[in-house]
Design a protein around this motif. Structure first.
Motif, PDB file in Angstrom:
ATOM      1  N   ARG A  76      42.753  37.931  43.502  1.00  0.00           N
ATOM      2  CA  ARG A  76      42.578  36.401  43.503  1.00  0.00           C
ATOM      3  C   ARG A  76      43.420  35.734  44.259  1.00  0.00           C
ATOM      4  O   ARG A  76      44.425  36.011  44.431  1.00  0.00           O
ATOM      5  CB  ARG A  76      42.739  35.897  42.265  1.00  0.00           C
ATOM      6  CG  ARG A  76      41.724  36.528  41.130  1.00  0.00           C
ATOM      7  CD  ARG A  76      41.512  35.598  39.873  1.00  0.00           C
ATOM      8  NE  ARG A  76      40.743  36.304  38.986  1.00  0.00           N
ATOM      9  CZ  ARG A  76      39.427  35.818  38.882  1.00  0.00           C
ATOM     10  NH1 ARG A  76      38.848  34.909  39.739  1.00  0.00           N
ATOM     11  NH2 ARG A  76      38.804  36.382  37.939  1.00  0.00           N
ATOM     12  N   ASP A  77      42.785  34.598  45.074  1.00  0.00           N
ATOM     13  CA  ASP A  77      43.734  33.867  46.101  1.00  0.00           C
ATOM     14  C   ASP A  77      43.528  32.383  46.093  1.00  0.00           C
ATOM     15  O   ASP A  77      42.223  32.041  46.621  1.00  0.00           O
ATOM     16  CB  ASP A  77      43.533  34.346  47.631  1.00  0.00           C
ATOM     17  CG  ASP A  77      44.248  33.852  48.502  1.00  0.00           C
ATOM     18  OD1 ASP A  77      44.962  32.945  48.398  1.00  0.00           O
ATOM     19  OD2 ASP A  77      44.210  34.406  49.625  1.00  0.00           O
ATOM     20  N   ASP A  78      43.984  31.614  45.692  1.00  0.00           N
ATOM     21  CA  ASP A  78      43.729  30.193  45.326  1.00  0.00           C
ATOM     22  C   ASP A  78      43.348  29.339  46.844  1.00  0.00           C
ATOM     23  O   ASP A  78      42.786  28.714  46.457  1.00  0.00           O
ATOM     24  CB  ASP A  78      44.955  29.278  44.779  1.00  0.00           C
ATOM     25  CG  ASP A  78      45.132  29.717  43.243  1.00  0.00           C
ATOM     26  OD1 ASP A  78      44.068  30.361  42.864  1.00  0.00           O
ATOM     27  OD2 ASP A  78      46.039  29.637  42.782  1.00  0.00           O
ATOM     28  N   GLY A  83      37.828  32.211  46.423  1.00  0.00           N
ATOM     29  CA  GLY A  83      39.098  32.484  45.420  1.00  0.00           C
ATOM     30  C   GLY A  83      39.448  33.897  45.483  1.00  0.00           C
ATOM     31  O   GLY A  83      40.154  34.291  44.630  1.00  0.00           O
ATOM     32  N   TRP A  84      38.796  34.477  46.399  1.00  0.00           N
ATOM     33  CA  TRP A  84      39.161  36.066  46.669  1.00  0.00           C
ATOM     34  C   TRP A  84      39.395  36.607  48.168  1.00  0.00           C
ATOM     35  O   TRP A  84      39.045  35.938  49.122  1.00  0.00           O
ATOM     36  CB  TRP A  84      37.918  37.058  46.415  1.00  0.00           C
ATOM     37  CG  TRP A  84      37.536  36.909  44.755  1.00  0.00           C
ATOM     38  CD1 TRP A  84      36.639  35.948  44.415  1.00  0.00           C
ATOM     39  CD2 TRP A  84      38.190  37.471  43.741  1.00  0.00           C
ATOM     40  NE1 TRP A  84      36.718  36.368  42.813  1.00  0.00           N
ATOM     41  CE2 TRP A  84      37.559  37.376  42.615  1.00  0.00           C
ATOM     42  CE3 TRP A  84      39.158  38.592  43.638  1.00  0.00           C
ATOM     43  CZ2 TRP A  84      37.597  37.766  41.362  1.00  0.00           C
ATOM     44  CZ3 TRP A  84      39.347  39.182  42.459  1.00  0.00           C
ATOM     45  CH2 TRP A  84      38.705  38.800  41.286  1.00  0.00           C
ATOM     46  N   ILE A 106      35.702  42.954  38.275  1.00  0.00           N
ATOM     47  CA  ILE A 106      36.722  42.063  38.036  1.00  0.00           C
ATOM     48  C   ILE A 106      37.772  42.670  37.073  1.00  0.00           C
ATOM     49  O   ILE A 106      37.016  42.906  35.859  1.00  0.00           O
ATOM     50  CB  ILE A 106      36.188  40.819  37.896  1.00  0.00           C
ATOM     51  CG1 ILE A 106      35.473  40.279  39.001  1.00  0.00           C
ATOM     52  CG2 ILE A 106      37.591  39.846  37.561  1.00  0.00           C
ATOM     53  CD1 ILE A 106      34.915  38.867  38.853  1.00  0.00           C
ATOM     54  N   ASP A 109      43.098  39.533  37.892  1.00  0.00           N
ATOM     55  CA  ASP A 109      43.500  39.197  38.771  1.00  0.00           C
ATOM     56  C   ASP A 109      43.278  39.835  39.996  1.00  0.00           C
ATOM     57  O   ASP A 109      43.626  39.606  41.473  1.00  0.00           O
ATOM     58  CB  ASP A 109      45.066  39.082  38.892  1.00  0.00           C
ATOM     59  CG  ASP A 109      45.573  38.024  37.989  1.00  0.00           C
ATOM     60  OD1 ASP A 109      45.020  36.937  37.629  1.00  0.00           O
ATOM     61  OD2 ASP A 109      47.024  38.536  37.253  1.00  0.00           O
TER      62      ASP A 109
END
Length: 328
Positions: A76-78, A83-84, A106, A109
């Motif tokens: 996960r990456d804001d 978001g990924w 999934i 995280d």
């Protein structure tokens, strides 16, 4: 090595999801396995690498066995558009396929590829992350067998973090190196076949990888030990990728690399499809036998053996040299 016990070890690890920097579940499983082994203690270093030590008797440690706990995966990456972010090397031709991008399983995280986590058929182990959980299973099996056989020895095993994004755990381990300077690091990896190496013909004792060549004494010892014990093995330069032995060599730590040949490396199947990786279990069994032989009865220093051989040849040919000198 008991066949069913080895399969059970591989299953427990391969069914545990993992990703770069998200090795917590894998480390927990490894810790639980290590606690069951006689003469084995374990600890976690400041970076999160797991360090295990088998100690029975007073013999000093000569080898550190290393494998990594992570595998390429989505995290996960804001800051990412969807978001990924994918961590670890996989070509864009695979990542850009819409069908592949939907194949995510999934785990809060992070997300692994949605392929079979573990299967055993036709003598091969298949799973989403043979790389490098097969290496981790090998270390567990070696430490277990040492205890079962009651072998007097001291052997260290390290399970590192974040290998897939640049050997980061191995780099931190090398900087602090908590082992005697006399120890040799043996990197246990899974690698794409190169140079004529074939599945089912034994583990590959690597001359080197894409970035470096390895310690000649350690590599020669592995080859000689395998030959003396009649253990199937291959000696090849596997230059399709790099392993943690390169990082250790960069820090001046004598290192060698041994690989189990891997199918569908990093889940790269044919026609840009994501597939499960696979290894031949007979190669894993041979690697375990080799490492036990290395611990219990390694071959002599190959440099000393070579000097002795050349000395014998010099003595045998001394009269020819003398005759040639007299005839000048």
């Amino acid at each position: 090595m008991n066949h069913q016990r080895l399969l059970a070890t591989c299953r427990r690890l391969l069914e545990t999801p993992t990703a770069p920097f998200h090795e917590f579940g894998m480390r927990k499983v490894l810790l639980a396995e290590l606690k069951r082994l006689p003469h084995v203690t374990s600890r976690i270093d400041a970076y999160g690498n797991l360090i295990a030590t088998y100690r029975k008797g007073k013999k000093p440690a000569r080898y550190v066995l290393g494998a990594h706990m992570d595998h390429p995966a989505w995290v996960r990456d804001d800051k990412a558009d969807d978001g990924w972010t994918f961590l670890g090397w996989v070509p864009d031709s695979y990542l850009d396929q819409p069908a592949n991008r939907k194949r995510r399983k999934i785990h809060r995280d992070f997300a692994t590829w949605d392929v079979e986590t573990f299967a055993y058929r036709d003598g091969r182990v298949h799973g989403v992350a043979c790389d490098d959980l097969i290496g981790c299973a090998t270390i567990l099996s070696v430490l277990s067998e040492l205890g079962r056989l009651g072998i007097d020895a001291t052997v260290h095993g390290v399970f590192t973090r974040a290998e897939e994004v640049g050997f980061l755990g191995a780099d931190e381990l090398a900087k602090t190196w908590p082992f005697p300077k006399s120890t040799t690091f043996l990197s246990l990896e899974t690698s794409t076949p190169r140079g004529g190496a074939e599945h089912g013909k034994g583990p590959v004792i690597r001359v080197g990888d894409r970035l470096s060549v390895f310690d000649d004494v350690a590599t020669g010892m592995l080859v000689a030990t395998a030959a003396a014990a009649k253990i199937p093995h291959q000696r090849v330069l596997l230059d399709g990728g790099s392993c943690e032995a390169t990082m250790m060599m960069a820090h001046g730590i004598p290192s060698a690399g041994i690989s189990i040949l891997l199918g569908n490396y990093h889940n790269l199947g044919p026609r840009n499809r994501i597939e499960a990786e696979f290894v031949d279990l007979s190669d894993v069994k041979a690697l375990i036998k080799l490492l036990l032989a290395v611990v219990e009865k390694p071959a002599p220093n190959p440099r000393a053996t070579l000097r002795k051989r050349i000395g014998a040849l010099a003595k045998k040919n001394a009269r020819h040299r003398k005759q040639a000198d007299r005839s000048r």
